[in-house]
Write a protein that holds these residues in place. Structure first.
Motif, mmCIF file in Angstrom:
data_model
loop_
_atom_site.group_PDB
_atom_site.id
_atom_site.type_symbol
_atom_site.label_atom_id
_atom_site.label_comp_id
_atom_site.label_asym_id
_atom_site.label_seq_id
_atom_site.Cartn_x
_atom_site.Cartn_y
_atom_site.Cartn_z
ATOM 1 N N LYS A 30 34.658 44.688 48.431
ATOM 2 C CA LYS A 30 34.989 43.387 47.990
ATOM 3 C C LYS A 30 33.556 42.550 48.343
ATOM 4 O O LYS A 30 32.953 42.553 49.293
ATOM 5 N N LEU A 31 33.252 41.419 47.376
ATOM 6 C CA LEU A 31 32.284 40.573 47.682
ATOM 7 C C LEU A 31 32.593 39.374 48.251
ATOM 8 O O LEU A 31 33.509 39.058 48.024
ATOM 9 N N TYR A 32 31.805 38.813 49.194
ATOM 10 C CA TYR A 32 31.976 37.494 49.657
ATOM 11 C C TYR A 32 31.950 36.423 48.559
ATOM 12 O O TYR A 32 31.422 36.624 47.701
ATOM 13 N N LYS A 33 32.800 35.327 48.909
ATOM 14 C CA LYS A 33 32.841 34.241 47.997
ATOM 15 C C LYS A 33 31.136 33.662 47.809
ATOM 16 O O LYS A 33 30.502 33.549 48.733
ATOM 17 N N GLY A 34 30.555 33.658 46.504
ATOM 18 C CA GLY A 34 29.459 33.115 46.236
ATOM 19 C C GLY A 34 28.235 34.382 46.130
ATOM 20 O O GLY A 34 27.285 34.241 45.896
ATOM 21 N N PRO A 39 26.972 41.323 36.435
ATOM 22 C CA PRO A 39 27.817 39.957 36.564
ATOM 23 C C PRO A 39 29.356 40.447 36.078
ATOM 24 O O PRO A 39 30.032 39.812 36.857
ATOM 25 N N GLY A 40 29.816 41.431 35.143
ATOM 26 C CA GLY A 40 30.908 41.713 34.888
ATOM 27 C C GLY A 40 31.925 42.295 36.167
ATOM 28 O O GLY A 40 32.995 42.248 36.212
ATOM 29 N N MET A 41 31.149 42.764 37.343
ATOM 30 C CA MET A 41 31.678 43.204 38.381
ATOM 31 C C MET A 41 32.402 42.083 39.475
ATOM 32 O O MET A 41 32.984 42.531 40.216
ATOM 33 N N LYS A 42 32.036 41.139 39.218
ATOM 34 C CA LYS A 42 32.606 40.050 39.868
ATOM 35 C C LYS A 42 33.769 39.596 39.505
ATOM 36 O O LYS A 42 34.667 38.817 40.441
ATOM 37 N N TYR A 43 34.456 39.680 38.274
ATOM 38 C CA TYR A 43 35.475 39.337 37.743
ATOM 39 C C TYR A 43 36.667 40.436 38.218
ATOM 40 O O TYR A 43 36.611 41.629 38.237
ATOM 41 N N ARG A 44 37.718 39.825 38.267
ATOM 42 C CA ARG A 44 39.048 41.003 38.613
ATOM 43 C C ARG A 44 39.305 41.646 37.254
ATOM 44 O O ARG A 44 39.952 40.956 36.474
ATOM 45 N N HIS A 45 38.933 42.785 37.554
ATOM 46 C CA HIS A 45 38.947 43.721 36.094
ATOM 47 C C HIS A 45 40.456 44.332 36.028
ATOM 48 O O HIS A 45 41.155 44.635 37.214
ATOM 49 N N TYR A 46 40.772 44.813 34.995
ATOM 50 C CA TYR A 46 41.884 46.240 35.100
ATOM 51 C C TYR A 46 43.045 45.796 35.906
ATOM 52 O O TYR A 46 43.726 46.663 36.333
ATOM 53 N N ALA A 47 43.496 44.403 35.799
ATOM 54 C CA ALA A 47 44.504 43.923 36.698
ATOM 55 C C ALA A 47 45.912 44.275 35.928
ATOM 56 O O ALA A 47 46.287 43.578 35.014
ATOM 57 N N PRO A 48 46.858 44.979 36.457
ATOM 58 C CA PRO A 48 48.245 44.937 35.902
ATOM 59 C C PRO A 48 48.790 43.933 36.463
ATOM 60 O O PRO A 48 48.420 43.278 37.546
ATOM 61 N N LYS A 49 50.237 43.432 35.670
ATOM 62 C CA LYS A 49 50.837 42.586 36.178
ATOM 63 C C LYS A 49 51.581 42.888 37.598
ATOM 64 O O LYS A 49 52.054 41.917 38.408
#
Ligand code: AMP
Ligand code: MG
Length: 349
Positions: free
Chosen positions: A222-226, A232-242
């Motif tokens: 996990k990256l720190y804030k900032g 760039p796509g790797m910073k978004y919360r991907h593949y997230a189930p509900k």
């Protein structure tokens, strides 16, 4: 908009007509979702800034998350990117195939495609359907995965239809994708090759090719804030189930005993075929045991993961548990996708 849904069959002439129609749509600046060997892609002409902007709108994708451009042949890459020796070696060994190279871009690729970056992502899919479509369109096709932003990447035309029906001109149904995880991404525009996203082409294979390959921190942590990942796509919360997904860092027996007292009808367990009996004994119903396949069959795990995450949503589970994958070979790709899906919620019993 009305979305044309065209199903590929054993009738090769009909398939060719479908791909010709799709190619016309791409040429005219429209959007076509198509199968590749990794996941389904949402394609538009990579030379047309307006067309590629429509991809971001249809997916709800942030405009700084660049697209991969798909080519019919690695020899075409030099028309759109500054190729180097590292790219030539990659192309010789792994293209066509499930790997994407980041290179310095040429001016003919609009910056809407690259999310404002001066580099471009280039891939030559192994899928003959995808390559034929690119050939017929006569332009490189910019295509991210054909899902709504934040949802798991689609591995079947049904997933694409659920997410994008009414938002794209055409969906080509070519059945389930083979690999089921997105391409490996390797950055080759600087001195040391850097792996940005693991996939079917593994870190070990790339290390053998180049001697040394750096691993972008965002792949496993996990990256720190900032903090900014190189992709760039790797910073978004991907593949997230509900459902809230928790990963259990444990051996097989410990995993089973950890989840054993948690069966409550609204909890799913993502496990392997071999775990089924023990989970049934622990009180899980068969439908709440979502199997990735046989324990040693990592190829099956890769092919199943995204569909299982979507199943979790469809069935409305509140919680789901899965074992934390290893970090070797193809498992590193599973590890990378599932830690993001779990929002880095990892527990060590
Ligand atoms: P998707 O096609 O949805 O799998 O997303 C494409 C991925 O490629 C995203 O994670 C992007 O951040 C990454 N990508 C595309 N172009 C570049 C680039 N020029 N530099 C770094 N990463 C890129
Ligand atoms: Mg994607």
């Amino acid at each position: 908009m009305d979305t044309i849904i065209a199903v590929l069959t054993a009738d090769e002439e009909e398939n060719e007509r479908i791909l010709e129609r799709a190619a016309q749509i791409i040429k005219r600046g429209g959007l076509v979702a198509f199968p590749t060997e990794t996941v389904y892609g949402l394609g538009a002409s990579a030379l047309d800034a307006d067309a590629s902007s429509k991809i971001y709108a249809a997916k709800g994708r942030p405009s700084d998350n660049p697209l991969i451009i798909h080519l019919a042949s690695a020899a075409d890459a030099s028309n759109y990117a500054y190729v180097n020796q590292a790219f030539e070696s990659l192309a010789e060994k792994f293209m066509p195939g499930p790997v994407t190279a980041i290179l310095k871009k040429r001016d003919n690729i609009p910056i809407t495609v690259t999310g404002g970056l001066d580099s471009v992502a280039v891939r030559v899919p192994e899928s003959t359907v995808a390559r034929r479509l690119i050939e017929l369109a006569g332009v490189p096709i910019a295509a991210p995965s054909a899902n709504l932003s934040g949802k798991p990447s689609p591995t079947s035309a049904r997933h694409v239809t659920e997410d994008l029906s009414g938002r794209v001109d055409m969906i080509i149904d070519g059945g389930d994708t083979n690999i089921g995880l997105e391409s490996t991404i390797i950055k080759l525009d600087e001195d040391a090759p850097t792996l940005l996203r693991p996939g079917k082409v593994t870190l070990e294979q790339l290390t053998e090719l180049y001697g040394e390959v750096r691993l972008d921190k965002a792949v496993t942590q996990k990256l720190y804030k900032g903090e900014r990942p190189l992709a760039p796509g790797m910073k978004y919360r991907h593949y997230a189930p509900k459902a809230s997904l928790t990963l259990v860092d444990a051996d097989d027996d410990t995993f089973i005993s950890f989840v054993s007292d948690k069966a409550d009808g609204s909890t799913a367990v993502i496990a392997c075929d071999e775990d089924t009996d023990a989970l049934l004994c622990a009180g899980y119903e068969e439908k709440d045991i979502l199997s990735l396949g046989k324990r040693e069959d990592i190829i099956s795990h890769a092919a199943s993961l995204f569909a299982l995450l979507r199943t979790c949503d469809e069935r409305g589970y509140i919680r789901a548990y899965a074992r934390l994958p290893e970090k070797e070979g193809l498992s590193l790709a599973l590890y990378n996708r599932i830690i993001k899906a779990a929002g880095y919620d990892i527990i060590k019993p």
